[in-house]
Design an enzyme around this catalytic site. Structure first.
Site, PDB file in Angstrom:
ATOM      1  N   MET A  79      44.501  55.670  53.890  1.00  0.00           N
ATOM      2  CA  MET A  79      44.213  53.722  53.993  1.00  0.00           C
ATOM      3  C   MET A  79      44.977  53.654  52.853  1.00  0.00           C
ATOM      4  SD  MET A  79      40.754  53.454  56.173  1.00  0.00           S
ATOM      5  CE  MET A  79      41.278  51.282  55.972  1.00  0.00           C
ATOM      6  N   HIS A  80      45.326  52.642  53.040  1.00  0.00           N
ATOM      7  CA  HIS A  80      45.690  51.753  51.592  1.00  0.00           C
ATOM      8  C   HIS A  80      47.133  51.607  51.143  1.00  0.00           C
ATOM      9  CE1 HIS A  80      41.461  49.804  53.166  1.00  0.00           C
ATOM     10  NE2 HIS A  80      40.965  50.852  51.809  1.00  0.00           N
ATOM     11  N   ASP A 235      42.457  57.429  58.137  1.00  0.00           N
ATOM     12  CA  ASP A 235      41.694  58.604  58.080  1.00  0.00           C
ATOM     13  C   ASP A 235      40.342  58.228  58.536  1.00  0.00           C
ATOM     14  OD1 ASP A 235      41.171  56.868  55.963  1.00  0.00           O
ATOM     15  OD2 ASP A 235      41.742  58.713  54.476  1.00  0.00           O
TER      16      ASP A 235
END
Length: 493
Positions: A79-80, A235
């Site tokens: 992520m991110h 995820d």
């Protein structure tokens, strides 16, 4: 029988699996890669490395005896991360990853400009160093020439899908982790973007996790059949789906490099105060709350490194077990990289409290394992205080690979700990998304009933539970009593 492929694009490597319509994993493939740490706090990667890893892995799997019967592919991704491309689709600069912490000033500026209550009202989350928004604002301030070239930003898995299909999309579970996405409305927050001077056009179109992204470029793989790609999920969301977490009857604990506690949140009126994350699930129409320990498995890797320890994980745990509960009065706080839940503090650093002349390596190992588990328990306690009943937890990742640690989780969390029969992590959740996209199943509740089985259950031991409750209260005091000291030590780093 037909098959689907699930691909997880992780921080240090990629995992791909082929899964049959019966839910059985028949083939798998792994690729390792390295991130770049040019400066302290920086963590970057060339997005092309993800694409090459994915393409290579797909090529190998499609050449197996099952390859000609693969009909769908979906993805899970870290992520991110911020990937930015220009109008020609070319990557402008290396991707800035979730564990990059250079953006402390940007986080402070965003909260000062927008206001925490306003931010929580618009996107239901606060902004942290790891999140995409602060990274985008860092590029805007520090690399204006790169920012001016941006045609679209993407998350890591979405870039890989773009390279495989030519289509640029996002989906809700990853979009929520940018902190530019209104979790409750399920759309980009145009008001927030306008307040921060971000052009809405650089945000990709959002489709459902099991929405069709496109078809695999046949020329890339010398493939004859048409294979549909589905957008996939973050995820943590895919890990939860692969563990059967699609309602509030069970929660998830995942211990990898970082540690995660996740619970479905079914209350439409839920209001997040910023102490946990509140994101969209990859299961359409569902959301979840999540707490994060930044240095979970990372703490074990750190300890093995400084001890010069070449033991296997199993041997490491066996030695830790020779130390008694409480590690002879030694407490560890896993704040090696700062901490997310519940402190959202990038500057706090870890501690070993209670060292004495009788402390040995086994005690330190046990204290580190207990400290990681105490940290995860802080997230569980927040969820319980918010009215969440937590009695059954599915444990996945490294923490599920050892019976002693599983029992410790049961004792510290005061809950039954369950393990998966087929523990393939987020890649399995990605495969489930592809299977639903292929319409093998009516919805995610049906595939969960058909594909998800549990192996063992560990129940809390009353005596251990009471001892750990006392230790946990001491553990919670350490942050407050060391935060000021660690702040003063920063000048010596």
């Amino acid at each position: 029988m037909e098959y689907v492929i699930g691909i997880d694009i992780g921080t240090s490597g990629l995992k791909s699996i082929i899964v049959g319509s019966d839910g059985e994993v028949v083939k798998s493939d792994k690729v390792k890669y390295d991130t770049v740490h040019e400066k302290t706090g920086y963590s970057e990667m060339n997005p092309e490395d993800w694409y090459e890893a994915a393409a290579g892995s797909l090529g190998r799997l499609l050449k197996t005896e099952y390859g000609s019967k693969v009909t769908g592919i979906s993805f899970s991704g870290q992520m991110h991360g911020l990937v930015i491309v220009d109008k020609d689709g070319e990557v402008i600069r290396p991707a800035i990853l979730w564990n990059d912490t250079r953006t402390s000033e940007e986080c402070k500026e965003i909260i000062a400009d927008i206001g925490l209550d306003n931010l929580l009202g618009q996107v239901q989350n606060t902004v942290l160093e790891g999140f995409t928004l602060s990274k985008l604002m860092w590029v805007k301030k520090n690399e204006p020439e790169n920012y001016a070239k941006i045609d679209k930003f993407m998350m890591p898995k979405d870039y890989v899908i773009y390279r495989l299909t030519g289509n640029v999309y996002a989906e809700p579970s990853d979009a929520a982790g940018t902190v530019m996405f209104d979790v409750k409305k399920g759309e980009w927050s145009t008001t927030l973007l306008e307040q921060l001077g971000i052009d809405r056009s650089i945000c990709p179109e959002v489709i459902p996790s099991h929405g069709k992204s496109g078809v695999l470029n046949k020329e890339l793989f010398d493939s004859e059949q048409e294979i549909t790609l589905y957008q996939g999920g973050a995820d943590n969301a895919c890990g939860a789906l692969g563990a059967g977490i699609t309602d509030s009857s069970r929660q998830l604990v995942s211990i990898g490099t970082s540690g995660v506690v996740l619970s479905s949140e079914e209350d439409d009126e839920y209001i997040n105060d910023g102490s946990v994350h509140y994101f969209n699930h990859c299961v359409s129409g569902q959301n979840y709350v999540m707490g994060v320990t930044l240095s979970a498995g990372y703490s074990l890797a750190w300890l093995k490194r400084i001890l010069g320890d070449d033991q296997t994980f199993g041997e490491f745990m066996e030695e830790a077990e020779t130390s008694p509960l409480g590690a002879k009065g030694l407490l560890y706080t896993p704040f090696l990289l700062g901490e997310r839940t519940p402190y959202n503090d990038a500057e706090i650093r870890g501690s070993l409290i209670g060292l004495d002349a009788n402390t040995n390596a086994a005690d330190i190992k046990r204290a580190v394992i207990e400290g990681i588990t105490f940290s995860l328990n802080e997230s569980i306690e927040i969820m319980r205080k918010n009215g969440k009943e937590i009695s059954k937890i599915v444990s996945i990742g490294g923490g599920a690979g050892n019976r002693q640690w599983l029992q410790m989780q049961a004792d510290i969390f005061d809950a039954e700990i369950m393990t998966r029969t087929e523990e393939q992590g987020p890649a399995y959740g990605a495969a489930m998304i592809a299977a639903v996209g292929e319409q093998w199943f009516e919805d995610f509740s049906v595939i969960t009933d058909k594909w998800i089985d549990y192996k063992e259950t560990f129940s809390p031991v009353t005596e251990n539970k009471e001892q750990y409750r006392k230790l946990f209260e001491l553990y919670r005091e350490v942050y407050e009593k060391t935060q000021g000291l660690t702040e003063k030590l920063l000048e010596f780093k």
